[in-house]
Design an enzyme around this catalytic site. Structure first.
Site, PDB file in Angstrom:
ATOM      1  N   ARG A   1     -13.045  -7.412 -10.968  1.00  0.00           N
ATOM      2  CA  ARG A   1     -14.182  -6.874  -9.537  1.00  0.00           C
ATOM      3  C   ARG A   1     -14.568  -5.325  -9.683  1.00  0.00           C
ATOM      4  O   ARG A   1     -14.617  -4.601 -10.628  1.00  0.00           O
ATOM      5  CB  ARG A   1     -12.284  -6.091  -8.810  1.00  0.00           C
ATOM      6  CG  ARG A   1     -12.004  -7.441  -8.668  1.00  0.00           C
ATOM      7  CD  ARG A   1     -10.154  -7.656  -7.628  1.00  0.00           C
ATOM      8  NE  ARG A   1     -11.028  -6.730  -6.617  1.00  0.00           N
ATOM      9  CZ  ARG A   1      -9.558  -6.593  -6.341  1.00  0.00           C
ATOM     10  NH1 ARG A   1      -8.235  -7.094  -6.760  1.00  0.00           N
ATOM     11  NH2 ARG A   1      -9.651  -6.031  -5.194  1.00  0.00           N
TER      12      ARG A   1
ATOM     13  N   GLN B   1      -9.243   2.345  -0.047  1.00  0.00           N
ATOM     14  CA  GLN B   1      -8.882   2.473  -1.635  1.00  0.00           C
ATOM     15  C   GLN B   1     -10.026   3.635  -2.143  1.00  0.00           C
ATOM     16  O   GLN B   1     -10.186   4.424  -2.559  1.00  0.00           O
ATOM     17  CB  GLN B   1      -9.306   1.489  -2.051  1.00  0.00           C
ATOM     18  CG  GLN B   1      -8.002   0.395  -2.305  1.00  0.00           C
ATOM     19  CD  GLN B   1      -7.916  -0.971  -2.980  1.00  0.00           C
ATOM     20  OE1 GLN B   1      -9.244  -1.393  -3.958  1.00  0.00           O
ATOM     21  NE2 GLN B   1      -7.264  -2.000  -2.904  1.00  0.00           N
TER      22      GLN B   1
ATOM     23  N   ASP C   1      -6.828  -7.682   4.354  1.00  0.00           N
ATOM     24  CA  ASP C   1      -5.784  -8.868   3.715  1.00  0.00           C
ATOM     25  C   ASP C   1      -5.267 -10.568   4.393  1.00  0.00           C
ATOM     26  O   ASP C   1      -4.723 -11.184   3.571  1.00  0.00           O
ATOM     27  CB  ASP C   1      -5.027  -8.230   3.122  1.00  0.00           C
ATOM     28  CG  ASP C   1      -4.919  -6.489   1.947  1.00  0.00           C
ATOM     29  OD1 ASP C   1      -6.706  -7.681   1.293  1.00  0.00           O
ATOM     30  OD2 ASP C   1      -4.160  -6.353   2.166  1.00  0.00           O
TER      31      ASP C   1
ATOM     32  N   SER D   1     -13.468   1.298   2.555  1.00  0.00           N
ATOM     33  CA  SER D   1     -12.676   1.075   2.419  1.00  0.00           C
ATOM     34  C   SER D   1     -11.454   1.844   2.014  1.00  0.00           C
ATOM     35  O   SER D   1     -11.894   3.149   1.818  1.00  0.00           O
ATOM     36  CB  SER D   1     -13.278   0.748   0.649  1.00  0.00           C
ATOM     37  OG  SER D   1     -11.992   0.706  -0.352  1.00  0.00           O
TER      38      SER D   1
ATOM     39  N   SER E   1       1.028  -1.015  -0.032  1.00  0.00           N
ATOM     40  CA  SER E   1       0.149  -0.058  -0.090  1.00  0.00           C
ATOM     41  C   SER E   1       0.971   1.749  -0.045  1.00  0.00           C
ATOM     42  O   SER E   1       0.914   2.370  -0.797  1.00  0.00           O
ATOM     43  CB  SER E   1      -1.353  -0.576   1.182  1.00  0.00           C
ATOM     44  OG  SER E   1      -1.249  -0.887   0.977  1.00  0.00           O
TER      45      SER E   1
END
Ligand code: S3P
Length: 439
Positions: free
Chosen positions: A126, A173, A319, A171, A26
């Site tokens: 996705r 992201q 993760d 999230s 990340s």
């Protein structure tokens, strides 16, 4: 055609020694992004030279940014400033990397030029509406397929304005995508998260001299500022360390020291969950490195017990669940995970794929819509499918430490997306992984 790589992992063994796993994925993505958009030269050490982060790096080169390296984790990024990117001459191919695609959507929505983002077969399945919808509310013109997936077409030259967005899913992201778009928007862009998610974007923006305000679960920035180049030291990735934290916990006689691991509190759910299961993990020599907390982790084997995983820890360990399911398979009693439906839209459907693999190895693993119930038991040998998911492949390799026969894992090439050198490091520490190239 690329070769298929399988693993054959011998049963048993213990993990011993000292290791530094590769750099944080990340943080590596964000280092390339913010270094490219900064004014001046940013020097990065500890950069993750793996396919996902390299996809981000290639995208910025395609947009005219001069980047030297990577060489032994060192990068020199000659930043072009927030308005210095140029149109790429062809679509930006982002491989397996959801982080590259979702963060770039935000950043590219504010550019004067058009962009097209593509990915491999997993990334092309996705969900991308979670970023395109709020970006459209900011004034972006951005299109996905009917199914809300890549390829993504981003039309430049749009005037963006800040929004106050409450995320329906926790999230990082999505949050990061909107903050990056916010750099180009008029007014304030604010994102409220339903639960804390990794905050590397906010920390790194501040490291580049950009003002970011946090008020509880809401984070805001104003458009129109500038980023000043800085030097960055990327810590080792706790998500990669997690395989060995679990491996050393479950394999009797293990003792490992994992050095220079990032222990940002938005990432340490794996330590908390393993400790709740009875693991012995010591956090040593805690220090701050370039705005991120780092420590050495010492882990010795312990017998584990099944637990109800507290839901608030889910985004903080998002993760690490494939390998945590392996810990659960080795624990006494039942482990129950709920509130983790997000795992179904990762590089694979991690709930179903792990349930199938554990079942093939003789473990009672029952998937639920938003989690899984695993009863610890005896892991047999056998053949499992990774579905091209790096973390599934590595999780089953670790399971072999407690298996009665060898475990064969199909389709492990994507381990290179996050953890180059996994098999050699694992072998050095005491696992016996054979890498098999298949035609
Ligand atoms: C990431 C955020 C997480 C995580 C992914 C990396 C990031 O995804 O699963 O591996 O770097 O921001 P979500 O934001 O979809 O939870």
């Amino acid at each position: 055609m690329t070769l298929r790589i399988d693993y054959r992992v011998a049963p048993g063994g213990a993990l011993k020694g000292t290791a530094r796993v590769p750099g944080d994925k990340s943080i590596s993505h964000r280092a390339v992004m913010l270094g490219s958009l900064a004014e001046g030269t940013t020097r990065v050490t500890g950069f993750l030279e793996a396919e996902d982060a390299l996809a981000t790096l290639a995208a910025f080169r395609q947009m005219g940014v001069e980047i030297e390296g990577p060489e032994q984790g060192r990068l020199t990024i000659h930043g072009v400033g927030l308005d210095g990117l140029q149109a790429a001459s062809r679509p930006l191919y982002l491989g397996n990397s959801g982080t590259s695609m979702r963060l770039l959507c935000g950043l590219l929505a504010g550019q004067p030029f058009d962009s097209v983002l593509t990915g491999d077969s997993s990334l092309s399945k996705r969900p991308m509406r979670r970023v395109t919808e709020p970006l459209q509310r900011m004034g972006a013109r951005i299109e996905t397929t009917e199914a809300g997936t890549a390829p993504i077409h981003i039309y430049g030259g749009q005037k963006l304005h800040g929004i106050d967005y409450v995320m329906p899913v926790a999230s990082a992201q999505v949050k990061s995508c909107l903050l990056l778009a916010g750099l180009y928007a008029e007014g304030n862009t604010c994102v409220t998260e339903p639960a804390p998610t990794r905050d590397h974007t906010e920390r790194m923006l501040q490291g580049f001299g950009y003002a970011v305000r946090r008020e509880g679960s809401r984070v805001c920035l104003g458009g129109g500022g500038r980023l000043e180049a800085t030097d960055l030291d990327v810590p080792a990735d706790i998500s990669s360390a997690a395989f060995f934290l679990v491996g050393a916990s479950i394999a009797p006689g293990s003792e490992l020291l994992l050095e220079h691991v990032g222990i940002n509190p938005t990432r340490t759910g794996v330590i908390d969950i393993l400790r709740l299961m009875g693991a012995k993990i010591e956090v040593l020599n805690s220090r701050m490195v370039g705005g991120e907390p780092v420590a050495d982790l010492r882990v010795v084997s312990r017998s584990l017990k099944g637990i109800q995983i507290p839901e608030k820890l889910v985004p903080l360990a998002i993760d690490e669940f494939p390998v945590l399911f392996v810990a659960a398979a080795c624990a006494e009693g039942e482990t129950v995970l709920r509130g983790a439906a997000e795992l179904r839209v990762k590089e694979s459907d991690r709930i179903q794929v792990m349930a199938d693999g554990l079942t093939a190895l003789g473990i009672d693993a029952r998937p639920t819509p938003d989690g899984i119930v695993i009863r610890g038991g005896r892991i047999e040998g056998g053949r499992v499918l990774s579905h091209g998911d790096h973390r599934i492949a590595m999780a089953f390799a670790i399971a072999a430490l407690r298996a009665s026969e060898a475990i064969e894992i199909e389709d492990c090439a994507n381990v290179n997306t996050s953890f180059p050198g996994f098999s050699s490091l694992a072998n050095r520490l005491g696992l016996q992984v054979e890498v098999i190239e298949c035609d």
